[in-house]
Design an enzyme around this catalytic site. Structure first.
Site: not given
Length: 354
Positions: A64, A112, A135, A143
């Site tokens: 992301g 992402g 992360e 995630d």
């Protein structure tokens, strides 16, 4: 410049991430654009398959656009949560795509980028693939459905990957279940032509046959010799016990793994391990995504996520100051509270996703 290019080549629909200077890091606009494209493509009877690739030679997607998240309001009803909600819905949609979805995980694929590729029906890696979930090193948690994938890796390899953030090559990505087929990067053009020439009604069987015809044998997984050690040390449900087990192990691999963990956010480590264990019992990908979203709500108003981004990409000093900076100061009660699903959800409550 268009951030997302949607085009047709024969019966093949192509989604091309087009931010090569940023290694195709996902913006909110790209997420929304992919969702809109899937709505049209899934309904198109002339589309045999959908192919996801990244422009440039550096990677499919570096994750992301975390700089924009760093600059967004640090609230639970702001732009960051809206981005994550739409991103997680897209990840689930790719997993349920009505058309055969093929993701080329060439080059760097992180965070992402894994969400939009590793849930695809067909995942292709190359000799250039570098797959990672970094992360915990920026004060966040794996995630985008990673807590569905990681617990389903052999033994404790998923827990090791999620907590250390280490980069995997093609062989290890296939071993952990993040990819299916190895294809030399020089042959990716052959894949495009082969898929474009499929009849519109080829279905998954037709795409699978195409990929099997082009795939090459992949080399041995580098993690295989270390699996027994990883299983011994990462079988515990508390990060403190994992660290103690690593400290008792001889050898460079255990020492390097220990150093990896000690550099990460204690808050992120505890939350990530709990999510990994809860992910084992998840009945659907959406279960894991809902809990990840709850974790994001807790972290978006905290300290470590922004401190991690500051150290990694704003000031680039690589010296984050975590708060708290000790595992003992992150209570089980806080972790429990952080994972409470609220009325602000990714998926409707009546869907039975939690």
């Amino acid at each position: 410049m268009e951030e997302l290019i949607v085009e047709r080549v024969g019966s093949l629909a192509r989604l091309r991430l087009n931010r090569p200077a940023a290694i195709n890091a996902l913006t909110h606009g790209m997420v929304r654009g992919m969702d809109a494209a899937l709505t049209a493509l899934e309904a198109d009877p002339d589309v045999a398959a959908i192919l996801l690739t990244g422009e440039g030679d550096r990677g499919l997607c570096a994750g992301g656009d975390i700089r924009s998240l760093y600059e967004a309001p640090r609230v639970t009803d702001g732009l960051s949560m809206a981005f994550w909600r739409d991103e997680y819905r897209l990840d689930a949609r790719i997993a349920r795509c009505a058309k055969p979805f093929v993701a080329v995980m060439d080059g760097l694929v992180m965070g992402g980028g894994i969400g939009i590729s590793a849930h695809a029906a067909f995942r292709v890696v190359t000799e250039r693939s570098k797959i990672a979930l970094p992360e915990c090193g920026i004060g966040f948690v794996p995630d985008v459905g990673a807590t569905w994938l990681l617990p389903r890796a052999p033994g404790q390899l998923g827990a090791w990957m999620g907590l250390t953030g280490r980069i995997l090559g093609a062989s290890d990505a296939i071993l952990l279940g993040f990819a299916d087929h190895f294809l030399p990067a020089a042959n990716l053009g052959l894949l495009v032509r082969a898929l474009a020439g499929l009849p519109a009604d080829a279905g998954r069987a037709g795409v699978a046959s195409c990929l099997l015809g082009l795939a090459k044998p992949v080399g041995p997984a580098s993690l295989a010799p270390h699996k027994a050690l990883i299983d011994r040390c990462f079988r515990f449900d508390r990060v403190e016990e994992i660290i103690a087990a690593l400290q008792a192990e001889p050898g460079e691999f255990a020492a390097a793994t220990l150093a990896d963990l000690q550099a990460k956010s204690p808050t992120a480590l505890k939350l990530a391990l709990r999510l990994n264990r809860l992910g084992r019992a998840a009945l659907r990908l959406e279960n894991a995504l809902e809990l990840e979203y709850a974790a994001a709500r807790a972290l978006v108003v905290g300290h470590d996520f922004y401190e991690g981004i500051r150290a990694a990409i704003i000031d680039k000093d690589r010296a984050p100051k975590w708060a708290p900076d000790r595992l003992a100061e992150v209570s089980d009660g806080w972790v429990d509270q952080a994972l409470q699903v609220t009325a602000d959800r990714v998926f409707p409550a009546q869907g039975g996703t939690t």
